[in-house]
Design an enzyme around this catalytic site. Structure first.
Site, PDB file in Angstrom:
ATOM      1  CG  HIS A 198      54.884 -10.450  30.291  1.00 40.65           C
ATOM      2  ND1 HIS A 198      54.194 -10.879  29.175  1.00 40.65           N
ATOM      3  CD2 HIS A 198      55.089 -11.551  31.052  1.00 40.65           C
ATOM      4  CE1 HIS A 198      53.984 -12.181  29.264  1.00 40.65           C
ATOM      5  NE2 HIS A 198      54.519 -12.609  30.395  1.00 40.65           N
ATOM      6  CG  HIS A 208      47.243 -12.938  30.871  1.00 43.59           C
ATOM      7  ND1 HIS A 208      48.054 -13.487  29.903  1.00 43.59           N
ATOM      8  CD2 HIS A 208      47.846 -13.194  32.061  1.00 43.59           C
ATOM      9  CE1 HIS A 208      49.098 -14.059  30.478  1.00 43.59           C
ATOM     10  NE2 HIS A 208      48.998 -13.896  31.782  1.00 43.59           N
TER      11      HIS A 208
END
Length: 288
Positions: free
Chosen positions: A80, A3
């Protein structure tokens, strides 16, 4: 699978990502480097780089792409919250592994795009062509894809692209062929209930499917564990319950397909998922 696969590297010197809410932007503008160091503890979901992940057995990569504000070079970065490495460098790192391991296959899932115009998508598509060339498998029906098929065609890369651009490029698989339901919870019990329910509802054929064994911190969780970070506050504590769920799964059309996690080196996540492949009934799809 991993992830936020690229988040092993977070550039604390970079600006905050364009997808971050105004509250985060303001927090960083006030507290600067200190704020970014704290953010990194919660944004980094992996510690191993692409080469190490591949060597350990990871074959699915969750990729989020962004431009930087006011960047004259229009460079593309993994992102991110804060920016990570340049996309080109990451793709080349993966390609080096594939060149050394011609029977290995990877799934590259480009599922979030930030600050990208048509030109940036064209640049990324060209980058994929230049890096992987004929290694990329054109989009076909998911149930037609087997390792034997890929080996015969000498394909090693399946690229999933969550943008209408995918419809214009033969080697881009539409994003809807790689659904990844998100539980959005900090509670391991709720996560497991969600994972089980999503598998039950999974379409029988026509797509791959991701089970995200991932807990997502709420703002209050971050505040309480601000200095310790995601790994210590959430992932490590919940690991036994999450791994118990993984061990009890069956792969195949009515079961799990691809399983992703944070900090994939923790416990025996990778080896446990790989072992699930040996439970496959003949003719069913592989688990990654």
């Amino acid at each position: 699978g991993s992830h936020d696969s690229f988040s092993f590297y977070i550039d604390e010197a970079s600006p905050v990502g364009p997808e971050q809410p105004e509250t985060v932007q303001n927090f960083v503008s006030v507290f600067g480097t200190v704020a970014k160091k704290l953010m990194r503890k919660w944004l980094a979901t992996q510690t191993m780089n692409f080469t190490s992940q591949l060597g350990a057995g990871i074959r699915y990569f969750d990729l989020r792409i962004s431009t930087k504000p006011r960047d004259p070079d229009n460079e593309l970065y993994f992102a991110h919250g804060l920016f990570s490495a340049k996309v080109k460098e990451g793709l080349e790192e993966i390609n080096a592994f594939l060149a050394d391991h011609p029977k290995e296959v990877v799934f590259l899932d480009f599922n979030h795009f930030y600050g990208m115009q048509k030109y940036h998508h064209e640049k990324l598509v060209q980058m994929l062509k230049d890096t992987y060339g004929n290694k990329m498998c054109p989009a076909i029906f998911a149930h037609e894809v087997s390792l034997q098929y890929l080996w015969e065609k000498e394909h090693q890369v399946l690229v999933f692209y969550h943008s209408p651009v995918a419809l214009e490029v033969p080697f881009l698989w539409p994003g809807q062929m790689m659904p990844a339901p998100w539980a959005n919870t900090t509670d391991p019990e709720k996560l497991i209930q969600f994972l089980q329910a999503s598998i039950t509802e999974r379409r029988k054929k026509g797509s791959f499917f991701i089970s995200q064994v991932v807990l997502t911190p709420k703002a209050s969780t971050v505040v309480k564990g601000v200095a310790s970070g995601l790994r210590e506050t959430i992932t490590e504590r919940a690991l036994p319950a999450m791994m118990q769920w993984v061990r009890t799964q069956k792969p195949g059309e009515s079961g799990v397909n691809i399983i992703t996690a944070d900090f994939v080196e923790l416990g025996d996540f990778i080896s446990t998922v790989i072992k699930l492949n040996y439970d496959l009934d003949e003719g069913e799809d592989d688990t990654t």
